[in-house]
Design a protein around this motif. Structure first.
Motif, PDB file in Angstrom:
ATOM      1  N   GLN A 123      -1.707  29.813  17.182  1.00 31.45           N
ATOM      2  CA  GLN A 123      -3.042  29.791  17.778  1.00 31.45           C
ATOM      3  C   GLN A 123      -3.199  30.906  18.810  1.00 31.45           C
ATOM      4  O   GLN A 123      -4.240  31.557  18.889  1.00 31.45           O
ATOM      5  N   LEU A 124      -2.170  31.124  19.607  1.00 27.84           N
ATOM      6  CA  LEU A 124      -2.212  32.182  20.611  1.00 27.84           C
ATOM      7  C   LEU A 124      -2.348  33.542  19.942  1.00 27.84           C
ATOM      8  O   LEU A 124      -3.172  34.364  20.347  1.00 27.84           O
ATOM      9  N   GLN A 163      -3.561  34.201  16.973  1.00 27.09           N
ATOM     10  CA  GLN A 163      -4.899  34.292  16.374  1.00 27.09           C
ATOM     11  C   GLN A 163      -5.946  34.588  17.436  1.00 27.09           C
ATOM     12  O   GLN A 163      -6.857  35.390  17.212  1.00 27.09           O
ATOM     13  N   SER A 164      -5.816  33.969  18.599  1.00 31.35           N
ATOM     14  CA  SER A 164      -6.807  34.193  19.663  1.00 31.35           C
ATOM     15  C   SER A 164      -6.770  35.634  20.167  1.00 31.35           C
ATOM     16  O   SER A 164      -7.761  36.142  20.675  1.00 31.35           O
ATOM     17  N   LYS A 165      -5.610  36.294  20.020  1.00 30.62           N
ATOM     18  CA  LYS A 165      -5.479  37.693  20.429  1.00 30.62           C
ATOM     19  C   LYS A 165      -5.773  38.652  19.281  1.00 30.62           C
ATOM     20  O   LYS A 165      -5.778  39.868  19.466  1.00 30.62           O
ATOM     21  N   TYR A 200       1.219  26.275  18.351  1.00 28.10           N
ATOM     22  CA  TYR A 200       0.599  26.869  19.538  1.00 28.10           C
ATOM     23  C   TYR A 200       0.765  28.388  19.558  1.00 28.10           C
ATOM     24  O   TYR A 200      -0.145  29.107  19.944  1.00 28.10           O
TER      25      TYR A 200
END
Length: 72
Positions: free
Chosen positions: A18-19, A21-23, A15
């Motif tokens: 993923q966080l 990568q999303s930023k 997680y």
């Protein structure tokens, strides 16, 4: 710069990746960002607590009432 090693369950690591990568940042940058927020929060709480311990309760309540009157 220091190195910090932490152990996380695989799902939390996933997680966090993923966080990050999303930023659009690395997981190291994410951890630095999260630690900065945590330290700022701790610092603000500590300063507030120190000020509250030195403050005048009656004066504080009077100021809150004044603020409430101004915002209504």
């Amino acid at each position: 710069m220091a190195t910090l090693t932490i152990e996380l369950p695989d799902d939390k690591h996933t997680y966090l990746q993923q966080l990050a990568q999303s930023k659009g940042i690395t997981i190291n940058q994410l951890m630095e960002e999260l630690s900065t927020v945590a330290l700022a929060e701790f610092s603000a709480y500590t300063r507030f607590k120190e000020m509250a311990d030195k403050g005048d309760r009656a004066e504080g309540l009077r100021l809150l009432e004044k603020l409430d009157e101004l915002s209504s």
